[in-house]
Design a protein around this motif. Structure first.
Motif, short mmCIF file in Angstrom:
data_model
loop_
_atom_site.label_atom_id
_atom_site.label_comp_id
_atom_site.label_asym_id
_atom_site.label_seq_id
_atom_site.Cartn_x
_atom_site.Cartn_y
_atom_site.Cartn_z
N GLU A 30 0.84 -1.18 0.00
CA GLU A 30 0.00 0.00 0.00
C GLU A 30 0.88 1.25 0.00
O GLU A 30 2.10 1.16 0.11
CB GLU A 30 -0.90 0.02 1.25
CG GLU A 30 -1.61 -1.29 1.53
CD GLU A 30 -2.73 -1.60 0.54
OE1 GLU A 30 -2.77 -0.98 -0.53
OE2 GLU A 30 -3.55 -2.48 0.84
N LEU A 31 0.21 2.37 -0.07
CA LEU A 31 0.92 3.64 0.02
C LEU A 31 0.75 4.18 1.43
O LEU A 31 -0.35 4.13 1.97
CB LEU A 31 0.33 4.61 -1.01
CG LEU A 31 0.96 5.98 -1.11
CD1 LEU A 31 2.40 5.87 -1.56
CD2 LEU A 31 0.18 6.84 -2.09
N ALA B 241 3.77 0.94 -4.64
CA ALA B 241 2.35 0.93 -4.94
C ALA B 241 2.11 1.01 -6.44
O ALA B 241 1.14 0.45 -6.95
CB ALA B 241 1.65 2.11 -4.23
N ARG C 145 -3.52 0.90 -2.46
CA ARG C 145 -3.08 1.05 -3.85
C ARG C 145 -4.25 0.99 -4.83
O ARG C 145 -4.21 1.59 -5.89
CB ARG C 145 -2.05 -0.02 -4.19
CG ARG C 145 -2.48 -1.43 -3.82
CD ARG C 145 -1.77 -2.52 -4.62
NE ARG C 145 -0.36 -2.30 -4.81
CZ ARG C 145 0.30 -2.72 -5.90
NH1 ARG C 145 -0.34 -3.36 -6.87
NH2 ARG C 145 1.58 -2.52 -6.02
#
Lengths: 260, 260
Positions: free
Chosen positions: A70-71, A107, A129
């Motif tokens: 993920e970011l 991501a 993401r």
DNA sequence: CGATGGTTTGATGCTGTTCAATTAGAGTGG
DNA sequence: CCACTCTAATTGAACAGCATCAAACCATCG
């Protein structure tokens, strides 16, 4: 080999450590380092945010080769990104302080080409993401700022490459101290010339491309010159001018930057 | 100190060198390295493009400290980004090949923290920085790809930092050769194991964080081992496996990437 | 109290830098 | 066509910066 000293993020100003943090009342974005945002803009980001993660020191929250990273925005604490060779040699790419974005590459690209580890206990705001493209479609302003922050991270790595490639050991340590100090200053993390400094000498060595032993000896020499003092998880910058001069480091962080 | 050997971009497949190149018939974007695009998408990018620049080898088209740098896509030829210390020591940050974006940081941040120089005669597609935000507002797809390309550039720098920080001289040269070869391969720039290679030993040294003399001696040692051969502006990769093994370099470029 | 992680110190020598000089090719002007 | 110049590549010698190996020290912790 892995940083595991837990230097608590100074939590005096954080909310109840068990609470989910909404962006509206975010204590981070009012810091002098960041642009102001309208309530609407904040609402957009709050919608994108899917989680508020708490991890303990040493946690690797992005793994090399991971395909579904993920970011993150680092909300509190310190973190770092690293790469390593097959035989174990490790290079720290950059350190992250609160407000920094972590994981753009991971991501966007198919898989992560680096790992990311919490250096202290830390909190992370998560932007999944999956929502990234939606963000570009529906919130161009936020997308622009995301890209801006990605470019800034690259600037940090550029500087670190200059350090590893062209500065000698004394200069490398000085450059690192100077750069981290400036960043901390912008976040109100410095008081009377003293800031939290949760890195072990192993981390410093891994970031600067030096051996642990030589890092230690270099720190000793600089200490003898009275430039700064690192002890008990704190860094006291005693002679900023001398440090900047030795490192030939004169870049300034832009006065204000976005925060997602 | 500045690269000035003019290795012509192999121009057999380029259009008339005096013509402005529209994105529609762009011969670059049909290469296997790049995503396909719809006519609509191409039209958007063609509108953003304000100019098609031709520069000769050695031209610095982004200056350190420059405040109004544009965003470029390298259309033909080679280029590199660099930083230097006040006393002149220079570090090359990464090399750019056709299709690569150059100048995200410079276009987004207040001023450029690096310089960018054409290594060969080169052509550049220009996207004015003024139109950047508009692009985010009106062409989220293109904006996303821009960000993607920015993230990819950071990945290149990450790898170079690993190289400068943790690989020894032999490994550094091998890693550079392996990485550039893979990138060239993707662009159909390799034929029978041979590619154009317009770098001088000074460029190699500046990119790897080595001295010129030691770079020369390291190249000689590798040449004696028959791993590859650099001569007359060409690189012949004779033993890819051995080079990859020595460098511990096994990353692959993603099969296809965007192009703006 | 042993175990663990981080810091410190000394000894040794390799890896890469610096200095110096030579060679080769390409471009320029007479 | 030949001196002259300039850049790039090459090689040798001396040195030093940093890595490596080994060991001790110190604080914290279960």
């Amino acid at each position: 080999m892995d940083g595991s000293r837990a230097s608590q993020a100074s939590s005096s100003e954080l909310l109840n450590p068990l609470m989910y943090v909404r962006c509206h009342g975010c204590p981070l974005r009012t810091k002098p380092a960041f642009h102001d945002k309208t309530q609407d803009e904040i609402a957009v980001i709050d919608q994108m945010k899917s989680d508020h993660l708490r991890v303990s020191a040493g946690t690797e929250f992005i793994h090399p080769e991971q395909t579904d990273a993920e970011l993150y925005t680092l909300f509190s604490g310190w973190a770092f990104r690293y790469k390593e060779l097959a035989d174990g040699r490790r290079q720290i790419l950059n350190f992250s302080l609160p407000g920094d974005l972590i994981g753009m590459q991971a991501a966007l690209l198919d898989k992560s080409l680096y790992g990311a580890v919490a250096l202290t206990d830390a909190e992370l705001c998560v932007v999944p993401r999956r929502r990234l493209f939606k963000l570009f479609e529906h919130a161009p302003g936020a997308a622009y700022e995301l890209t801006w922050l990605g470019a800034r991270e690259e600037a940090l790595v550029d500087e670190n490459l200059l350090t590893a490639g062209r500065r000698n050991a004394m200069e490398r340590v000085a450059a690192m101290v100077a750069a981290l100090y400036k960043r901390a200053e912008q976040l109100d993390l410095v008081q009377d010339g003293v800031m939290d400094f949760p890195l072990t000498q192993q981390h410093i060595a891994d970031a600067l491309g030096l051996s642990l032993v030589h890092t230690n000896k270099t720190l000793a020499r600089l200490r003898a010159q009275g430039m700064f003092r690192i002890a008990d998880g704190k860094l006291a910058l005693l002679n900023p001018r001398a440090v900047a001069r030795l490192a030939q480091y004169f870049e300034k962080e832009p006065a204000r930057r976005p925060i997602i």
